[in-house]
Design a protein around this motif. Structure first.
Motif, PDB file in Angstrom:
ATOM      1  N   ASP A   1       0.208 -12.024  -9.384  1.00 16.78           N
ATOM      2  CA  ASP A   1       0.672 -10.668  -9.693  1.00 16.78           C
ATOM      3  C   ASP A   1      -0.473  -9.657  -9.649  1.00 16.78           C
ATOM      4  OD1 ASP A   1       3.136 -11.659 -12.217  1.00 16.78           O
ATOM      5  OD2 ASP A   1       3.267 -11.524 -10.027  1.00 16.78           O
ATOM      6  N   SER A   2      -1.654 -10.091 -10.023  1.00 12.02           N
ATOM      7  CA  SER A   2      -2.795  -9.179 -10.122  1.00 12.02           C
ATOM      8  C   SER A   2      -3.277  -8.676  -8.757  1.00 12.02           C
ATOM      9  CB  SER A   2      -3.948  -9.865 -10.852  1.00 12.02           C
ATOM     10  OG  SER A   2      -4.333 -11.040 -10.164  1.00 12.02           O
TER      11      SER A   2
ATOM     12  N   THR B   1      -9.358 -29.169  10.916  1.00 15.95           N
ATOM     13  CA  THR B   1      -8.217 -29.737  11.591  1.00 15.95           C
ATOM     14  C   THR B   1      -7.173 -28.651  11.821  1.00 15.95           C
ATOM     15  OG1 THR B   1      -6.598 -31.554  11.533  1.00 15.95           O
ATOM     16  CG2 THR B   1      -6.982 -30.380   9.486  1.00 15.95           C
ATOM     17  N   THR B   2      -6.200 -28.969  12.639  1.00 12.96           N
ATOM     18  CA  THR B   2      -5.175 -27.987  12.940  1.00 12.96           C
ATOM     19  C   THR B   2      -4.404 -27.590  11.692  1.00 12.96           C
ATOM     20  OG1 THR B   2      -3.105 -27.603  14.135  1.00 12.96           O
ATOM     21  CG2 THR B   2      -3.644 -29.884  13.618  1.00 12.96           C
ATOM     22  N   LEU B   3      -4.125 -26.309  11.559  1.00  9.14           N
ATOM     23  CA  LEU B   3      -3.408 -25.817  10.373  1.00  9.14           C
ATOM     24  C   LEU B   3      -1.998 -26.392  10.302  1.00  9.14           C
ATOM     25  CD1 LEU B   3      -4.450 -22.059  10.187  1.00  9.14           C
ATOM     26  CD2 LEU B   3      -5.503 -24.047   9.101  1.00  9.14           C
ATOM     27  N   PHE B   4      -1.450 -26.818  11.434  1.00  6.48           N
ATOM     28  CA  PHE B   4      -0.091 -27.365  11.436  1.00  6.48           C
ATOM     29  C   PHE B   4      -0.019 -28.682  10.660  1.00  6.48           C
ATOM     30  CE2 PHE B   4       1.770 -24.204  13.937  1.00  6.48           C
ATOM     31  CZ  PHE B   4       0.942 -23.887  15.000  1.00  6.48           C
ATOM     32  N   SER B   5      -1.144 -29.344  10.459  1.00  2.00           N
ATOM     33  CA  SER B   5      -1.158 -30.605   9.718  1.00  2.00           C
ATOM     34  C   SER B   5      -1.420 -30.401   8.235  1.00  2.00           C
ATOM     35  CB  SER B   5      -2.225 -31.541  10.298  1.00  2.00           C
ATOM     36  OG  SER B   5      -3.516 -31.007  10.091  1.00  2.00           O
ATOM     37  N   ILE B   6      -1.663 -29.172   7.823  1.00  2.00           N
ATOM     38  CA  ILE B   6      -1.970 -28.848   6.424  1.00  2.00           C
ATOM     39  C   ILE B   6      -0.732 -28.219   5.793  1.00  2.00           C
ATOM     40  CG2 ILE B   6      -3.406 -27.516   4.873  1.00  2.00           C
ATOM     41  CD1 ILE B   6      -5.623 -27.661   6.981  1.00  2.00           C
ATOM     42  N   ASN B   7      -0.226 -28.862   4.721  1.00  2.00           N
ATOM     43  CA  ASN B   7       1.035 -28.408   4.129  1.00  2.00           C
ATOM     44  C   ASN B   7       0.916 -27.031   3.480  1.00  2.00           C
ATOM     45  OD1 ASN B   7       0.804 -31.643   3.525  1.00  2.00           O
ATOM     46  ND2 ASN B   7       2.796 -31.022   4.323  1.00  2.00           N
ATOM     47  N   LEU B   8      -0.234 -26.809   2.850  1.00  2.00           N
ATOM     48  CA  LEU B   8      -0.398 -25.586   2.065  1.00  2.00           C
ATOM     49  C   LEU B   8      -1.857 -25.185   2.104  1.00  2.00           C
ATOM     50  CD1 LEU B   8       1.093 -23.695  -0.060  1.00  2.00           C
ATOM     51  CD2 LEU B   8       0.215 -25.252  -1.792  1.00  2.00           C
ATOM     52  N   MET B   9      -2.112 -23.914   2.379  1.00  2.00           N
ATOM     53  CA  MET B   9      -3.475 -23.402   2.306  1.00  2.00           C
ATOM     54  C   MET B   9      -3.481 -22.172   1.431  1.00  2.00           C
ATOM     55  SD  MET B   9      -5.551 -23.920   5.817  1.00  2.00           S
ATOM     56  CE  MET B   9      -7.041 -23.586   4.896  1.00  2.00           C
ATOM     57  N   GLY B  10      -4.554 -22.034   0.687  1.00  2.00           N
ATOM     58  CA  GLY B  10      -4.592 -20.902  -0.211  1.00  2.00           C
ATOM     59  C   GLY B  10      -5.993 -20.514  -0.622  1.00  2.00           C
ATOM     60  N   TRP B  11      -6.045 -19.479  -1.401  1.00  2.00           N
ATOM     61  CA  TRP B  11      -7.286 -18.960  -1.972  1.00  2.00           C
ATOM     62  C   TRP B  11      -7.169 -18.957  -3.493  1.00  2.00           C
ATOM     63  CZ3 TRP B  11     -11.547 -17.877   0.867  1.00  2.00           C
ATOM     64  CH2 TRP B  11     -11.390 -17.730   2.251  1.00  2.00           C
ATOM     65  N   TYR B  12      -8.219 -19.447  -4.124  1.00  2.00           N
ATOM     66  CA  TYR B  12      -8.360 -19.417  -5.567  1.00  2.00           C
ATOM     67  C   TYR B  12      -9.639 -18.654  -5.879  1.00  2.00           C
ATOM     68  CZ  TYR B  12      -4.754 -23.004  -6.189  1.00  2.00           C
ATOM     69  OH  TYR B  12      -3.561 -23.699  -6.215  1.00  2.00           O
ATOM     70  N   ARG B  13      -9.768 -18.257  -7.126  1.00  2.00           N
ATOM     71  CA  ARG B  13     -11.012 -17.616  -7.556  1.00  2.00           C
ATOM     72  C   ARG B  13     -11.348 -18.031  -8.976  1.00  2.00           C
ATOM     73  NH1 ARG B  13      -8.990 -11.278  -7.903  1.00  2.00           N
ATOM     74  NH2 ARG B  13      -7.681 -11.493  -9.780  1.00  2.00           N
ATOM     75  N   GLN B  14     -12.645 -17.962  -9.254  1.00  2.00           N
ATOM     76  CA  GLN B  14     -13.122 -18.295 -10.593  1.00  2.00           C
ATOM     77  C   GLN B  14     -14.189 -17.299 -11.002  1.00  2.00           C
ATOM     78  OE1 GLN B  14     -14.454 -22.344 -11.108  1.00  2.00           O
ATOM     79  NE2 GLN B  14     -14.136 -22.228 -13.318  1.00  2.00           N
ATOM     80  N   ALA B  15     -13.894 -16.563 -12.052  1.00  2.00           N
ATOM     81  CA  ALA B  15     -14.837 -15.610 -12.611  1.00  2.00           C
ATOM     82  C   ALA B  15     -15.659 -16.313 -13.688  1.00  2.00           C
ATOM     83  CB  ALA B  15     -14.101 -14.414 -13.181  1.00  2.00           C
ATOM     84  N   PRO B  16     -16.841 -15.790 -13.998  1.00  2.00           N
ATOM     85  CA  PRO B  16     -17.680 -16.419 -15.033  1.00  2.00           C
ATOM     86  C   PRO B  16     -16.943 -16.542 -16.353  1.00  2.00           C
ATOM     87  CG  PRO B  16     -18.935 -14.784 -13.820  1.00  2.00           C
ATOM     88  CD  PRO B  16     -17.513 -14.642 -13.363  1.00  2.00           C
ATOM     89  N   GLY B  17     -16.960 -17.731 -16.917  1.00  2.00           N
ATOM     90  CA  GLY B  17     -16.333 -17.953 -18.203  1.00  2.00           C
ATOM     91  C   GLY B  17     -14.827 -18.085 -18.174  1.00  2.00           C
ATOM     92  N   LYS B  18     -14.250 -18.082 -16.973  1.00  2.00           N
ATOM     93  CA  LYS B  18     -12.796 -18.178 -16.851  1.00  2.00           C
ATOM     94  C   LYS B  18     -12.410 -19.388 -16.011  1.00  2.00           C
ATOM     95  CE  LYS B  18     -11.771 -13.271 -17.394  1.00  2.00           C
ATOM     96  NZ  LYS B  18     -11.020 -12.108 -16.845  1.00  2.00           N
ATOM     97  N   GLU B  19     -11.150 -19.777 -16.127  1.00  2.00           N
ATOM     98  CA  GLU B  19     -10.657 -20.888 -15.325  1.00  2.00           C
ATOM     99  C   GLU B  19     -10.347 -20.421 -13.902  1.00  2.00           C
ATOM    100  OE1 GLU B  19      -8.547 -23.550 -18.858  1.00  2.00           O
ATOM    101  OE2 GLU B  19      -7.355 -22.786 -17.197  1.00  2.00           O
ATOM    102  N   ARG B  20     -10.358 -21.387 -13.006  1.00  2.00           N
ATOM    103  CA  ARG B  20     -10.004 -21.087 -11.621  1.00  2.00           C
ATOM    104  C   ARG B  20      -8.520 -20.729 -11.553  1.00  2.00           C
ATOM    105  NH1 ARG B  20     -12.348 -25.027  -7.028  1.00  2.00           N
ATOM    106  NH2 ARG B  20     -14.157 -24.571  -8.358  1.00  2.00           N
ATOM    107  N   GLU B  21      -8.203 -19.683 -10.793  1.00  5.23           N
ATOM    108  CA  GLU B  21      -6.830 -19.227 -10.714  1.00  5.23           C
ATOM    109  C   GLU B  21      -6.408 -19.015  -9.271  1.00  5.23           C
ATOM    110  OE1 GLU B  21      -6.395 -15.421 -12.626  1.00  5.23           O
ATOM    111  OE2 GLU B  21      -7.786 -14.429 -11.266  1.00  5.23           O
ATOM    112  N   LEU B  22      -5.113 -19.171  -9.044  1.00  2.00           N
ATOM    113  CA  LEU B  22      -4.565 -18.946  -7.716  1.00  2.00           C
ATOM    114  C   LEU B  22      -4.583 -17.451  -7.391  1.00  2.00           C
ATOM    115  CD1 LEU B  22      -2.939 -19.942  -5.202  1.00  2.00           C
ATOM    116  CD2 LEU B  22      -0.878 -19.458  -6.544  1.00  2.00           C
TER     117      LEU B  22
END
Length: 115
Positions: A61-62, A26-47
Motif C-alpha cells: 500500500d505504501s 534463467t528464463t523468467l518463464f521458469s520462475i513462478n514469482l518475482m518481486g522486490w522487498y526492502r529492509q530499512a535499518p532496524g526494521k523487518e524486510r517487507e514486500l
C-alpha cells in the motif's frame, strides 16, 4: 538454482526517481514469482511489489501509485521503477524469486532518499 543480480540503487532527493534492475540467471518463464522487498535499518524486510509469471501484480500500500514493477523476458530482467521517492523509502532493496519451490535472493542494492 537461480542467481539474481540487482543494480540501479543510489542517492536521490525526495521527489526524485530511480529504476532498479534484477537480472536472473534463467528464463523468467521458469520462475513462478518475482518481486522486490526492502529492509530499512532496524526494521523487518517487507514486500514492495511482486509479479507472477502470468502477470498478476501486487504492491504494498505504501508504494501504490508511485512504484511500478515490470519485466523484460528477452533480457531475463525485472525492473522496479520508483517515482516520487520519499525519505521513508530509504532501505536496501532485494530482488526475490520463487523458483521450483525455493526462494532466492539477490545481494541487495541501497536506495537512499535524502536532501
Amino acid at each position: 538454482q537461480v542467481q539474481l543480480v540487482e543494480s540501479g540503487g543510489g542517492l536521490v532527493q525526495p521527489g526524485g526517481s530511480l529504476r532498479l534492475s534484477c537480472a536472473a540467471s534463467t528464463t523468467l518463464f521458469s520462475i513462478n514469482l518475482m518481486g522486490w522487498y526492502r529492509q530499512a535499518p532496524g526494521k523487518e524486510r517487507e514486500l514492495v511489489a511482486e509479479m507472477t509469471t502470468g502477470g498478476i501484480i501486487n504492491y504494498a500500500d505504501s508504494v501504490k501509485g508511485r512504484f511500478t514493477i515490470s519485466r523484460d523476458n528477452a533480457k531475463n530482467t525485472v525492473y522496479l521503477q520508483m517515482n516520487s521517492l520519499k525519505p521513508e523509502d530509504t532501505a536496501v532493496y532485494y530482488c526475490n524469486a520463487l523458483y521450483i519451490g525455493s526462494r532466492y535472493w539477490g545481494q541487495g542494492t541501497q536506495v537512499t532518499v535524502s536532501s
